[in-house]
Enzyme design. Structure first.
Site, PDB file in Angstrom:
ATOM      1  N   HIS A   1       0.841  -1.187   0.000  1.00  0.00           N
ATOM      2  CA  HIS A   1       0.000   0.000   0.000  1.00  0.00           C
ATOM      3  C   HIS A   1       0.883   1.246   0.000  1.00  0.00           C
ATOM      4  O   HIS A   1       2.102   1.154   0.190  1.00  0.00           O
ATOM      5  CB  HIS A   1      -0.941   0.006   1.215  1.00  0.00           C
ATOM      6  CG  HIS A   1      -0.238  -0.027   2.528  1.00  0.00           C
ATOM      7  ND1 HIS A   1      -0.247  -1.130   3.355  1.00  0.00           N
ATOM      8  CD2 HIS A   1       0.510   0.901   3.160  1.00  0.00           C
ATOM      9  CE1 HIS A   1       0.464  -0.864   4.431  1.00  0.00           C
ATOM     10  NE2 HIS A   1       0.939   0.354   4.336  1.00  0.00           N
TER      11      HIS A   1
HETATM   12  P1  TYD Z   1      -1.739  -2.851   7.366  1.00  0.00           P
HETATM   13  O1  TYD Z   1      -1.301  -1.440   7.497  1.00  0.00           O
HETATM   14  O2  TYD Z   1      -2.436  -3.241   6.108  1.00  0.00           O
HETATM   15  O3  TYD Z   1      -0.520  -3.838   7.631  1.00  0.00           O
HETATM   16  P2  TYD Z   1       0.816  -4.112   6.794  1.00  0.00           P
HETATM   17  O4  TYD Z   1       1.133  -2.904   5.998  1.00  0.00           O
HETATM   18  O5  TYD Z   1       1.830  -4.359   7.818  1.00  0.00           O
HETATM   19  O6  TYD Z   1       0.632  -5.308   5.955  1.00  0.00           O
HETATM   20  O7  TYD Z   1      -2.672  -3.188   8.610  1.00  0.00           O
HETATM   21  C1  TYD Z   1      -3.166  -4.485   8.845  1.00  0.00           C
HETATM   22  C2  TYD Z   1      -4.419  -4.369   9.700  1.00  0.00           C
HETATM   23  O8  TYD Z   1      -4.099  -3.806  10.975  1.00  0.00           O
HETATM   24  C3  TYD Z   1      -5.483  -3.488   9.087  1.00  0.00           C
HETATM   25  O9  TYD Z   1      -6.738  -4.115   9.320  1.00  0.00           O
HETATM   26  C4  TYD Z   1      -5.433  -2.217   9.871  1.00  0.00           C
HETATM   27  C5  TYD Z   1      -4.884  -2.636  11.219  1.00  0.00           C
HETATM   28  N1  TYD Z   1      -4.006  -1.603  11.817  1.00  0.00           N
HETATM   29  C6  TYD Z   1      -4.460  -0.894  12.910  1.00  0.00           C
HETATM   30  O10 TYD Z   1      -5.582  -1.085  13.410  1.00  0.00           O
HETATM   31  N2  TYD Z   1      -3.619   0.044  13.473  1.00  0.00           N
HETATM   32  C7  TYD Z   1      -2.385   0.298  12.968  1.00  0.00           C
HETATM   33  O11 TYD Z   1      -1.642   1.158  13.499  1.00  0.00           O
HETATM   34  C8  TYD Z   1      -1.936  -0.431  11.805  1.00  0.00           C
HETATM   35  C9  TYD Z   1      -0.584  -0.201  11.198  1.00  0.00           C
HETATM   36  C10 TYD Z   1      -2.786  -1.377  11.281  1.00  0.00           C
END
Ligand code: TYD
Length: 135
Positions: free
Chosen positions: A52
């Site tokens: 992302h």
């Molecule tokens: P995401 O940012 O997509 O993770 P990565 O980039 O590490 O693969 O986040 C994964 C899930 O966690 C998504 O449902 C949102 C949640 N999340 C939070 O609730 N708080 C946070 O600070 C972060 C980074 C993610």
């Protein structure tokens, strides 16, 4: 945003035979104030995270333990950065697509972020990200 703005920042390291110490202060070693800290751990081998871009978020990514790669992409250029030292942080500016892979077993990825979690700040689809860049 240009990928060249994303740089490895060498953090202070207080070397000590009892164990080394590194610190990060809001706005000092890094060009933003820290509003949030999160970390990835228990990452299964072969896993990929990220995938992302953020509209306005600044981040510093640190391999607190073990190692992993961060692939940065600004829509024109790509760069793979290997992180394996807890006194190096990778600064990632807004509007950069990132993927994390090649996690070693037991690795811990800590991220310092300039804002609280906000799903509206994400581009989760690559074509949508490219469209936003061209505007
Ligand atoms: P995401 O940012 O997509 O993770 P990565 O980039 O590490 O693969 O986040 C994964 C899930 O966690 C998504 O449902 C949102 C949640 N999340 C939070 O609730 N708080 C946070 O600070 C972060 C980074 C993610």
């Amino acid at each position: 945003m240009n990928i060249d703005l994303c740089k490895i920042i060498e953090l202070p390291k207080i070397a000590d035979p009892r164990g080394n110490l590194t610190f990060v202060e809001s706005g000092n070693q890094i060009p933003f104030d820290i509003q949030r800290v999160y970390y990835l751990y228990d990452v299964p081998g072969g896993s990929e995270r990220g995938g992302h871009a953020h509209k306005g978020l600044h981040q510093l990514i640190i391999a607190m333990s073990g190692s992993f790669d961060v692939v940065l992409d600004d829509g024109k250029k790509k760069k793979r950065v290997h992180l394996s030292r807890s006194y190096y942080g990778l600064y990632v500016c807004p509007m950069i697509w990132r993927e994390l892979d090649n996690f070693s077993s037991g690795s811990v990825c800590m991220v310092l972020a300039s804002n609280k979690y906000d799903e509206a700040d994400y581009y989760r689809e690559y074509p949508e990200y490219l469209t936003a860049l061209s505007k």
